[in-house]
Design a protein around this motif. Structure first.
Motif, PDB file in Angstrom:
ATOM      1  N   THR A 126       0.814  -1.220   0.000  1.00 15.45           N
ATOM      2  CA  THR A 126       0.000   0.000   0.000  1.00 15.45           C
ATOM      3  C   THR A 126       0.845   1.267   0.000  1.00 15.45           C
ATOM      4  N   GLY A 127       2.168   1.107   0.044  1.00 12.55           N
ATOM      5  CA  GLY A 127       3.039   2.273   0.055  1.00 12.55           C
ATOM      6  C   GLY A 127       3.010   3.045   1.355  1.00 12.55           C
ATOM      7  N   ARG A 128       2.577   2.409   2.432  1.00 16.64           N
ATOM      8  CA  ARG A 128       2.451   3.098   3.719  1.00 16.64           C
ATOM      9  C   ARG A 128       3.637   2.865   4.657  1.00 16.64           C
ATOM     10  N   ALA A 129       4.604   2.055   4.269  1.00 19.39           N
ATOM     11  CA  ALA A 129       5.654   1.625   5.195  1.00 19.39           C
ATOM     12  C   ALA A 129       6.347   2.800   5.879  1.00 19.39           C
ATOM     13  N   ALA A 130       6.847   3.743   5.115  1.00 24.52           N
ATOM     14  CA  ALA A 130       7.599   4.852   5.702  1.00 24.52           C
ATOM     15  C   ALA A 130       6.733   5.683   6.642  1.00 24.52           C
ATOM     16  N   ALA A 131       5.514   6.000   6.228  1.00 24.26           N
ATOM     17  CA  ALA A 131       4.642   6.845   7.044  1.00 24.26           C
ATOM     18  C   ALA A 131       4.220   6.143   8.331  1.00 24.26           C
ATOM     19  N   VAL A 132       3.817   4.885   8.227  1.00 24.11           N
ATOM     20  CA  VAL A 132       3.335   4.157   9.403  1.00 24.11           C
ATOM     21  C   VAL A 132       4.474   3.882  10.382  1.00 24.11           C
ATOM     22  N   ILE A 133       5.620   3.469   9.859  1.00 20.19           N
ATOM     23  CA  ILE A 133       6.768   3.217  10.732  1.00 20.19           C
ATOM     24  C   ILE A 133       7.263   4.530  11.334  1.00 20.19           C
ATOM     25  N   GLY A 134       7.224   5.597  10.545  1.00 18.48           N
ATOM     26  CA  GLY A 134       7.616   6.906  11.066  1.00 18.48           C
ATOM     27  C   GLY A 134       6.712   7.361  12.202  1.00 18.48           C
ATOM     28  N   ALA A 135       5.401   7.118  12.067  1.00 18.19           N
ATOM     29  CA  ALA A 135       4.468   7.502  13.124  1.00 18.19           C
ATOM     30  C   ALA A 135       4.724   6.696  14.392  1.00 18.19           C
ATOM     31  N   ALA A 136       5.089   5.440  14.211  1.00 19.58           N
ATOM     32  CA  ALA A 136       5.413   4.609  15.381  1.00 19.58           C
ATOM     33  C   ALA A 136       6.706   5.087  16.036  1.00 19.58           C
ATOM     34  N   ARG A 137       7.694   5.418  15.236  1.00 17.89           N
ATOM     35  CA  ARG A 137       8.985   5.892  15.765  1.00 17.89           C
ATOM     36  C   ARG A 137       8.819   7.127  16.637  1.00 17.89           C
ATOM     37  N   ALA A 138       7.824   7.911  16.314  1.00 12.21           N
ATOM     38  CA  ALA A 138       7.629   9.165  17.046  1.00 12.21           C
ATOM     39  C   ALA A 138       7.143   8.942  18.473  1.00 12.21           C
ATOM     40  N   VAL A 139       6.636   7.722  18.777  1.00 14.74           N
ATOM     41  CA  VAL A 139       6.028   7.517  20.097  1.00 14.74           C
ATOM     42  C   VAL A 139       6.537   6.287  20.842  1.00 14.74           C
ATOM     43  N   ILE A 140       7.208   5.355  20.159  1.00 14.33           N
ATOM     44  CA  ILE A 140       7.652   4.136  20.852  1.00 14.33           C
ATOM     45  C   ILE A 140       8.867   4.446  21.726  1.00 14.33           C
ATOM     46  N   PRO A 141       9.153   3.612  22.722  1.00 14.19           N
ATOM     47  CA  PRO A 141      10.222   3.913  23.678  1.00 14.19           C
ATOM     48  C   PRO A 141      11.610   4.043  23.065  1.00 14.19           C
ATOM     49  N   THR A 142      11.936   3.176  22.101  1.00 14.20           N
ATOM     50  CA  THR A 142      13.278   3.204  21.514  1.00 14.20           C
ATOM     51  C   THR A 142      13.157   3.250  20.002  1.00 14.20           C
ATOM     52  N   PRO A 143      12.980   4.431  19.428  1.00 14.38           N
ATOM     53  CA  PRO A 143      12.732   4.536  17.983  1.00 14.38           C
ATOM     54  C   PRO A 143      13.861   3.992  17.124  1.00 14.38           C
ATOM     55  N   ALA A 144      15.087   3.969  17.649  1.00 11.29           N
ATOM     56  CA  ALA A 144      16.210   3.475  16.852  1.00 11.29           C
ATOM     57  C   ALA A 144      16.042   2.016  16.468  1.00 11.29           C
ATOM     58  N   ARG A 145      15.200   1.307  17.213  1.00 15.46           N
ATOM     59  CA  ARG A 145      14.979  -0.110  16.906  1.00 15.46           C
ATOM     60  C   ARG A 145      14.032  -0.301  15.721  1.00 15.46           C
ATOM     61  N   LYS A 146      13.418   0.767  15.258  1.00 17.36           N
ATOM     62  CA  LYS A 146      12.524   0.691  14.105  1.00 17.36           C
ATOM     63  C   LYS A 146      12.930   1.741  13.073  1.00 17.36           C
ATOM     64  N   PRO A 147      14.052   1.548  12.398  1.00 16.41           N
ATOM     65  CA  PRO A 147      14.480   2.540  11.400  1.00 16.41           C
ATOM     66  C   PRO A 147      13.542   2.566  10.204  1.00 16.41           C
ATOM     67  N   ILE A 148      13.462   3.699   9.552  1.00 15.26           N
ATOM     68  CA  ILE A 148      12.685   3.771   8.310  1.00 15.26           C
ATOM     69  C   ILE A 148      13.370   2.868   7.281  1.00 15.26           C
ATOM     70  N   PRO A 149      12.648   1.956   6.671  1.00 18.48           N
ATOM     71  CA  PRO A 149      13.293   1.041   5.714  1.00 18.48           C
ATOM     72  C   PRO A 149      13.907   1.781   4.533  1.00 18.48           C
ATOM     73  N   THR A 150      15.067   1.318   4.112  1.00 22.66           N
ATOM     74  CA  THR A 150      15.700   1.855   2.912  1.00 22.66           C
ATOM     75  C   THR A 150      15.555   0.892   1.737  1.00 22.66           C
ATOM     76  N   LYS A 151      15.046  -0.290   2.011  1.00 24.00           N
ATOM     77  CA  LYS A 151      14.765  -1.268   0.960  1.00 24.00           C
ATOM     78  C   LYS A 151      13.608  -2.123   1.429  1.00 24.00           C
ATOM     79  N   PHE A 152      12.997  -2.824   0.486  1.00 24.23           N
ATOM     80  CA  PHE A 152      11.805  -3.599   0.819  1.00 24.23           C
ATOM     81  C   PHE A 152      11.899  -5.051   0.368  1.00 24.23           C
ATOM     82  N   LEU A 153      13.066  -5.448  -0.102  1.00 25.11           N
ATOM     83  CA  LEU A 153      13.286  -6.826  -0.511  1.00 25.11           C
ATOM     84  C   LEU A 153      14.518  -7.361   0.199  1.00 25.11           C
ATOM     85  N   PHE A 154      14.475  -8.635   0.532  1.00 28.04           N
ATOM     86  CA  PHE A 154      15.602  -9.285   1.185  1.00 28.04           C
ATOM     87  C   PHE A 154      16.699  -9.611   0.172  1.00 28.04           C
ATOM     88  N   ALA A 155      17.939  -9.669   0.671  1.00 26.69           N
ATOM     89  CA  ALA A 155      19.049 -10.137  -0.152  1.00 26.69           C
ATOM     90  C   ALA A 155      18.903 -11.636  -0.386  1.00 26.69           C
TER      91      ALA A 155
END
Length: 495
Positions: free
Chosen positions: A453-482
């Motif tokens: 749905t193309g929501r990954a960055a926005a939804v994860i960003g909204a979570a980062r703004a309020v969760i205890p340790t935002p560094a544990r949920k970085p904004i993804p820079t890729k969406f496929l596994f190696a």
């Protein structure tokens, strides 16, 4: 009592492999090998079909019951693996590590290989009845399609193996483009929906049906953004639900029972049993050290938890029965309300959707793992119909699920449960996305929904703004596994 796991027949009984090599001279080798099934009769055919499914539910295969069931759920914005499963919470870490999906890759391609082997042997067979062959083809194509549907969403371009590997010369195969992979998935599922039976007897619960193929097709179309086909295929299932025996179960406890073989909401699921190393690990993975006394599992591994601050969880109505089933921060032990174990500064809730306190061991939880439920069909229809025509005709599907969630009649309008009338197309789409989060929490769908749905960055960003340790949920820079090293090292064309 749930029947014994239908996939526990040892695979070697299903796949009789005959390897032939010859040596004309002492130092001259002809490394030729052939792999073939014995002459297929109805009994061997049945064993072979079971063998095709077996890698998918193998307790130590680290595929859906383990890596995906746990790991991909930890990739949701509301979940965290804590100190034990750190990598799964860090998208950029896990997706750049070639070995993070090595074992699942091998198990996945084993299922694909077995499906291919069955297909070529069915092609060569002249003794089985057409009806038996048709249904067997349908199951083989269905399993292959399901495996490739997972693969293309996880790795993107992968080797599209449509024939069994008979010798080392067959290993080298270039990666196929994603559109070619999707085309093959759709081709396989279209055949399966015409070849498979509408229903199966309870003793064969977990086997593919024509309804399962249709649900898979609807999901594939939705992922591709083909809303017309997704809507039409979902509506085909809804309009003919009696043919397939589908409906929404009134009780969530029925849906997630560790002992029932199946239920009317079950479209396709991996079947697990209360037998050592034949069960689903999820109940134990998510529970804490007091799992048995708290009524969740025979033991708890504390492999991850839920962050109550994440917007999806924070805004979840406490009267929603799905919330009461799925997440918790306390339990009752010997009549005393006791705080569930958490990781301060990381997560403060546990996942409770999978529960089997009567399992014999942590590898013997009887909870099944759903790929598609009838709830999927309703939400696919609601999303696609709204995308095409706005929300007017989409309300009924989503409100049915919300009424169950709030414990009211599923057929009567409810001011408590129903979405507000008059939502815009965009607002309704947001509500469908939210409802998918509530309905499928714990069922490894959230990451794929974020991406498609193309929501990954926005939804994860909204979570980062309020969760205890935002560094544990970085904004993804890729969406496929190696691609895993196991493929890179063995397939010289996997580039």
């Amino acid at each position: 009592m749930k029947r014994s796991n239908i996939y526990t027949i040892i695979a070697t009984l299903a796949f009789i492999m005959l390897s032939n090599s010859a040596c004309d001279k002492l130092l001259e080798e002809k490394p030729k090998a052939t792999i073939a099934l014995g002459a297929l009769d109805p009994i061997l055919l049945e064993q072979t079909i079971i063998g095709v499914y077996e890698p998918m539910t193998r307790s130590r295969g680290r595929l859906w019951e383990s890596t995906v069931g746990l790991g991909f759920e930890l990739m949701a914005e509301y979940a965290d693996g804590g100190s034990v499963q750190l990598n799964w919470s860090n998208y950029n870490n896990v997706m750049n590590a070639p070995n993070s999906m090595a074992q699942p890759w091998t198990t996945l391609y084993e299922a694909i290989g077995r499906a291919n082997l069955l297909i070529v042997n069915l092609d060569a067979n002249t003794t089985l009845s057409d009806a038996l062959k048709k249904s067997a083809y349908g199951e083989a194509y269905f399993v292959r399609a399901v495996c490739y549907y997972f693969a293309v969403r996880v790795w993107g371009k992968v080797p599209l193996r449509l024939k069994p590997i008979l010798n080392s010369n067959d290993v080298a195969l270039a990666l196929s483009e994603t559109n070619a992979i999707y085309d093959q998935i759709i081709t396989d599922l279209k055949f399966a929906e015409t070849a498979l039976p509408a229903t199966v007897v309870e003793s064969k619960a977990g086997r593919a049906t024509s309804g399962a193929a249709k649900a898979a097709l609807a999901d594939v179309y939705l992922t591709q953004g083909d809303y017309q086909k997704a809507r039409d295929k979902a509506k085909e299932i809804i309009d003919n639900k009696a043919t397939y025996g589908y409906d929404i179960e009134p009780s969530l406890n029925t849906v997630y029972s560790p002992t029932l073989a199946t239920n009317k909401e079950d479209i396709f699921s991996l079947k697990f049993s209360q037998v050592q190393e034949r069960g689903n690990f999820m109940a134990s993975y998510w529970a804490d050290s007091r799992a048995k006394a708290a009524g969740f599992s025979v033991s708890g591994n504390k492999f991850g938890g839920i962050m109550s601050q994440a917007p999806l969880i924070r805004d979840w109505d406490n009267n929603d029965l799905r919330k009461k089933l799925s997440v918790y921060n306390s339990y009752i032990i010997n009549g005393v309300v006791t705080a569930a174990e958490a990781e301060p500064g990381i997560y403060d809730m546990r996942m409770g959707k999978y529960r089997d306190p009567n399992a014999p061991i942590d590898t013997g939880n009887g909870n099944d793992l759903y790929f598609w439920r009838y709830a999927d069909v309703l939400l696919i229809y609601a999303e696609a119909e709204n995308k095409l025509n706005g929300p007017t005709n989409a309300y009924a599907a989503i409100n049915t699920l919300r009424r169950r969630a709030f414990g009211v009649s599923m057929t009567v309008p409810s001011a408590v449960a129903d979405l507000p009338a008059g939502l815009t197309q965009t607002a309704f789409d947001d509500m469908v996305f939210r409802e998918r989060g509530y309905e499928f929490i714990g069922e490894f769908k959230r990451w794929f929904d974020l991406v498609r749905t193309g929501r990954a960055a926005a939804v994860i960003g909204a979570a980062r703004a309020v969760i205890p340790t935002p560094a544990r949920k970085p904004i993804p820079t890729k969406f496929l596994f190696a691609l895993p090293d196991v493929e890179l090292q063995n397939n010289p064309l996997a580039k």
